[in-house]
Design a protein around this motif. Structure first.
Motif, mmCIF file in Angstrom:
data_model
loop_
_atom_site.group_PDB
_atom_site.id
_atom_site.type_symbol
_atom_site.label_atom_id
_atom_site.label_comp_id
_atom_site.label_asym_id
_atom_site.label_seq_id
_atom_site.Cartn_x
_atom_site.Cartn_y
_atom_site.Cartn_z
ATOM 1 N N GLN A 33 0.826 -1.202 0.000
ATOM 2 C CA GLN A 33 0.000 0.000 0.000
ATOM 3 C C GLN A 33 0.865 1.259 0.000
ATOM 4 O O GLN A 33 0.551 2.230 -0.684
ATOM 5 C CB GLN A 33 -0.943 0.002 1.205
ATOM 6 N N ARG A 34 1.957 1.229 0.747
ATOM 7 C CA ARG A 34 2.874 2.378 0.778
ATOM 8 C C ARG A 34 3.481 2.601 -0.598
ATOM 9 O O ARG A 34 3.528 3.729 -1.096
ATOM 10 C CB ARG A 34 3.974 2.161 1.818
ATOM 11 N N ASN A 46 2.271 1.610 -3.501
ATOM 12 C CA ASN A 46 1.202 2.024 -4.388
ATOM 13 C C ASN A 46 0.937 3.520 -4.250
ATOM 14 O O ASN A 46 0.801 4.233 -5.245
ATOM 15 C CB ASN A 46 -0.060 1.205 -4.105
ATOM 16 N N GLU A 47 0.862 3.994 -3.026
ATOM 17 C CA GLU A 47 0.628 5.422 -2.781
ATOM 18 C C GLU A 47 1.785 6.253 -3.325
ATOM 19 O O GLU A 47 1.569 7.314 -3.923
ATOM 20 C CB GLU A 47 0.433 5.683 -1.289
ATOM 21 N N GLU A 48 3.000 5.783 -3.144
ATOM 22 C CA GLU A 48 4.177 6.485 -3.657
ATOM 23 C C GLU A 48 4.120 6.573 -5.191
ATOM 24 O O GLU A 48 4.379 7.629 -5.768
ATOM 25 C CB GLU A 48 5.441 5.755 -3.216
ATOM 26 N N ARG A 98 1.423 6.413 -7.074
ATOM 27 C CA ARG A 98 0.323 7.317 -7.437
ATOM 28 C C ARG A 98 0.748 8.773 -7.284
ATOM 29 O O ARG A 98 0.421 9.606 -8.125
ATOM 30 C CB ARG A 98 -0.905 7.046 -6.576
ATOM 31 N N SER A 99 1.464 9.072 -6.213
ATOM 32 C CA SER A 99 1.926 10.445 -5.989
ATOM 33 C C SER A 99 2.889 10.864 -7.087
ATOM 34 O O SER A 99 2.808 11.977 -7.605
ATOM 35 C CB SER A 99 2.616 10.566 -4.632
#
Length: 113
Positions: free
Chosen positions: A96-97, A99-101, A103-104
């Motif tokens: 999840q971390r 994935n968020e990175e 996306r950012s």
């Protein structure tokens, strides 16, 4: 020209991965027994480092992992299953971390991906 600051002895106190705790102290901190820590070690959930004398030493990160396993065991989960759950939770959190990175990074203007 700047010179890098040499590491200070107190820097180890801020390091989550520094193996600062003996087995007895680690067990006391998470409210378990040394046998429980040995069991999660045998299940390969955590692998403590060894001191020069061969004694197990645990980091704060390892203690958080062991404490989560202990919560599950206290709720009636068998230790092997608890260790597997904790490993999967850790892998999910990391995914999840990442994935968020990603996306950012993709959302930043001018970035090509």
């Amino acid at each position: 020209m700047t010179r890098e600051n040499p590491p200070r002895a107190t820097d180890k106190f801020d390091d989550d991965d520094y193996p600062a705790y003996t087995m007895g102290r680690a067990a006391e901190m998470i409210g378990s027994t040394p046998a429980f820590l040995r069991a999660v070690g045998e299940a390969r959930l955590i692998v403590p480092l060894r001191s020069a004398g061969g004694h197990r030493r645990y980091s704060r990160y390892q203690l958080r992992i062991a404490a989560r396993a202990r919560e599950l065991v206290d709720q009636g989960t068998p230790i092997d299953a608890a260790c597997r759950i904790v490993i999967l939770e850790d892998q999910l959190e990391e995914a999840q971390r990442l994935n968020e990175e990603l996306r950012s990074n993709a959302a930043e203007p001018g970035r090509r991906g």
